[in-house]
Design an enzyme around this catalytic site. Structure first.
Site, PDB file in Angstrom:
ATOM      1  N   ASP A  88     -41.329 -94.408  11.181  1.00 38.35           N
ATOM      2  CA  ASP A  88     -40.607 -94.631  12.488  1.00 38.35           C
ATOM      3  C   ASP A  88     -39.180 -95.066  12.350  1.00 38.35           C
ATOM      4  OD1 ASP A  88     -40.506 -97.470  11.702  1.00 38.35           O
ATOM      5  OD2 ASP A  88     -42.568 -97.664  13.054  1.00 38.35           O
TER       6      ASP A  88
ATOM      7  N   ASP B  36     -54.633-104.219  16.567  1.00 37.09           N
ATOM      8  CA  ASP B  36     -55.551-104.714  17.069  1.00 37.09           C
ATOM      9  C   ASP B  36     -56.558-104.698  15.958  1.00 37.09           C
ATOM     10  OD1 ASP B  36     -58.339-105.464  18.200  1.00 37.09           O
ATOM     11  OD2 ASP B  36     -57.452-104.941  20.219  1.00 37.09           O
TER      12      ASP B  36
ATOM     13  N   ASP C 266     -44.705 -97.141   6.600  1.00 37.62           N
ATOM     14  CA  ASP C 266     -43.786 -98.025   7.514  1.00 37.62           C
ATOM     15  C   ASP C 266     -42.649 -96.965   7.885  1.00 37.62           C
ATOM     16  OD1 ASP C 266     -42.776-100.031   8.961  1.00 37.62           O
ATOM     17  OD2 ASP C 266     -42.349-101.299   7.379  1.00 37.62           O
TER      18      ASP C 266
ATOM     19  N   SER D   9     -59.774-107.868  26.283  1.00 39.99           N
ATOM     20  CA  SER D   9     -60.996-107.504  25.391  1.00 39.99           C
ATOM     21  C   SER D   9     -62.245-107.270  26.407  1.00 39.99           C
ATOM     22  CB  SER D   9     -61.263-108.818  24.608  1.00 39.99           C
ATOM     23  OG  SER D   9     -61.999-108.592  23.425  1.00 39.99           O
TER      24      SER D   9
ATOM     25  N   HIS E 286     -54.974-108.477  18.553  1.00 41.09           N
ATOM     26  CA  HIS E 286     -56.097-108.584  19.386  1.00 41.09           C
ATOM     27  C   HIS E 286     -55.805-109.569  20.420  1.00 41.09           C
ATOM     28  CE1 HIS E 286     -59.820-107.328  21.260  1.00 41.09           C
ATOM     29  NE2 HIS E 286     -60.192-108.895  21.392  1.00 41.09           N
TER      30      HIS E 286
ATOM     31  N   ASP F  67     -40.036-102.697   8.933  1.00 40.42           N
ATOM     32  CA  ASP F  67     -40.325-103.962   9.521  1.00 40.42           C
ATOM     33  C   ASP F  67     -41.521-104.284   9.492  1.00 40.42           C
ATOM     34  OD1 ASP F  67     -41.012-102.022  11.179  1.00 40.42           O
ATOM     35  OD2 ASP F  67     -40.000-102.800  13.215  1.00 40.42           O
TER      36      ASP F  67
END
Ligand SMILES: *[C@@H]1O[C@H](CO)[C@@H](O)[C@H](O)[C@H]1NC(C)=O
Ligand SMILES: *[C@@H]1O[C@H](CO)[C@@H](O)[C@H](O)[C@H]1NC(C)=O
Ligand SMILES: *[C@@H]1O[C@H](CO)[C@@H](O)[C@H](O)[C@H]1NC(C)=O
Length: 534
Positions: free
Chosen positions: A260, A403, A257, A188, A443, A264
């Protein structure tokens, strides 16, 4: 005979420890460095609960339990006639047996708090580890008010000077051989500090781990502000409750979702996802209460949330928030109804030196232009890393793809900006700069995916001590610097209640992780990195 040797050995060890302890205590008078006072020098055995009662009025950690036998050195170093940085140097007893390494750690948010868990873990691995308060104590921007030297410390100087003083202290304390390699890790604001070092003073480090860096800071402050403004306060037409954010989260998962190949709740590549919030729009007569649907102003606000931000004259400021983010964190800190402290305190105390300045009444795009003048060097978006490359300093950048505070798309853009500026392919960049997108990492820590990579501020996770640290981000960097073995993957683990529940080998950008099509997706072996396109 045998017991005689053991006795002699343990006597020698006891003597060595007594020497270590007295040399540690003596630092209060023996360590003499320009503009530097020793505040504490004491021997601290592993398992000590170190407490910091002076931080009681702040949001900084008030205690930490140590993991190494060490000398603790606390310093106060003046960075100018009106500013200072408070530093902690953890000097483990087994430093010489562990490669004589130096480790600098980073800060977070508005700075002002030492990342003690990073220091404790660094010392446990035998690094002489340094932390500093970034030029002011506590996580607010109030100390910036009318104190340009304090702002300068926050932007870069505290890190720079704490590094130099810290190295001097380490070399002074351990006799008979200096530091061999220097490392940095931070997330960060700490990630930004790492990139600052890479851009401006790479000579100071051999390896830098930068996670979720708050680089392109004017744009980041702008979009964080915009996000607060578009959702407004509770009760305003475009505001969403936390419950409604949870619905948005499910909506994005429903839409993306599958991309890919594994359902999950984790997107391997959020860039491929273009959420369509209209899917949740109420028909006339419907409401959240009756149909769990959203109003037109709410739908429009979500659309804007997933758009990049542009400033005066159409200037690009910051990429969009990546889809399927950690909305809860964003809500807590940014769009729950009060503006995030990061941009507000920065604007109020540093940029305008006006305690009455507020986002709700004073923000407009001219504010961003003023911020972009980058008076103090906070921007940290130099895309020419020639100094770094010239100094053979390695940078490992990683960013969580959920994040909720700093869009990971900013890190992709930085990487590609460096590629264009320097005219290098990703293979050529591999020599000094590697980027790992981490699906399912929020994050800096926690998340829905294999988020634990053994990087900065992850060392408070229950259960992490049971893991072999050799494949952590930190030790992967050490292998790269010291053995020339560069990381092609970052080992990720999902840890829940102290237990590893899934693993994944995160691929180096621009490679991507592909599910092999069968087998338990929680096992790393059922995924592979695709071939690299340079
Ligand atoms: C360490 O000491 C602090 C302050 O007395 C206390 O609040 C905390 O619980 C202690 N932590 C542990 C692990 O003993
Ligand atoms: C650090 O040094 C500065 C300048 O000498 C002084 O004003 C300040 O009180 C010191 N802080 C601490 C915590 O010792
Ligand atoms: C190494 O970095 C320093 C800044 O820390 C810079 O002045 C110097 O030119 C760099 N050396 C090379 C060979 O690029």
């Amino acid at each position: 005979m045998k017991s005689y040797y053991i006795l002699a050995l343990s006597c020698a060890a006891a003597e060595a420890l007594a020497d270590f302890r007295s040399e540690c205590a003596a630092l209060s008078t023996s360590f003499i460095h320009e503009n530097t006072d020793v505040l504490i020098s004491e021997y601290v055995p592993a398992g000590t609960n170190l407490t910091f009662p002076e931080l009681a009025a702040t949001t900084c950690d008030e205690f930490v339990v140590t993991l190494a036998d060490m000398c603790r050195l606390k310093l106060n170093h003046s960075t100018s006639s009106t500013s200072r940085v408070i530093m902690e140097v953890f000097l483990p007893t087994d430093w010489k047996l562990n490669g004589r390494r130096f480790l600098m750690t980073g800060n977070s948010g508005l700075g002002g708090c030492i990342s003690y868990s990073d220091l404790v873990f660094g010392a446990k691995l035998g690094f002489a580890t340094v932390g500093h308060d970034n030029g002011h104590t506590g996580a607010t921007g109030l100390p910036f008010l009318n104190r340009p030297e304090v702002i300068k410390d926050f932007a870069w100087r505290a890190l720079y000077e704490a590094g130099r003083v810290g190295r001097a202290a380490v070399n002074f304390f351990y006799t008979g051989g200096n530091i061999r390699k220097s490392y940095y890790m931070g997330c960060s604001t700490g990630g930004r500090q790492g990139m600052k070092a890479a851009q401006d003073f790479p000579e100071e480090y051999d390896g830098i781990i930068s996670a979720a860096p708050a680089i392109r800071s004017a744009g980041l402050s702008a979009i964080t502000t915009k996000t607060h403004l578009i959702f407004g306060k509770p009760g305003s037409p475009s505001h969403l409750t936390l419950e409604q954010w949870a619905r948005v989260h499910r909506m994005v998962a429903e839409q993306c979702d599958w991309i890919d190949g594994v359902l999950d709740g984790v997107l391997e590549d959020p860039m491929k996802c273009q959420p369509r919030p209209e899917a949740l729009l109420c028909k006339s007569g419907q409401s959240w209460g009756s149909h769990q649907c959203l109003s037109l102003p709410q739908v429009k606000a979500i659309r804007e949330f997933y758009q990049p931000m542009y400033g005066n004259g159409g200037k690009f400021l910051f990429p969009r928030m990546q889809p399927l983010t950690h909305e809860f964190l964003g809500f807590l800190i940014n769009y729950g109804g009060t503006p995030s402290k990061f941009p507000e305190h920065w604007y109020r105390y540093a940029l305008f030196s006006n305690p009455d300045w507020s986002i709700s009444s004073d923000f407009n795009l001219d504010v961003v232009d003023k911020d972009l003048e980058d008076q103090y060097g906070l921007e940290t978006y130099n895309t020419d890393l020639s100094y770094q490359k010239g100094n053979r300093t390695k940078v490992l950048l990683y960013h969580g793809l959920t994040d909720g505070l700093i869009s990971s798309e900013n890190s992709y853009e930085y990487y590609n900006d460096v590629s264009r500026t320097m005219g290098l392919t990703s293979k050529e960049m591999d020599e000094f700069f590697r980027f790992f997108p981490i699906p399912g990492l929020d994050h800096c820590f926690t998340g829905n995916g294999a988020w634990y990579v053994g990087g900065p501020v992850q060392f408070e996770t229950p259960g992490f001590l049971a893991l072999d640290p050799s494949d952590s981000a930190l030790m992967s960097m050490v292998k790269w610097v010291e053995d020339g073995v560069a990381p092609d993957i970052l080992k990720g683990r999902k840890i829940v209640d102290g237990v590893v529940v899934s693993e994944k080998n995160h691929c180096k950008y621009p490679k991507q992780n592909i599910y092999k099509g069968s087998g338990d997706p929680n096992l790393a072996s059922n995924w592979k990195c695709n071939s690299e396109l340079v």
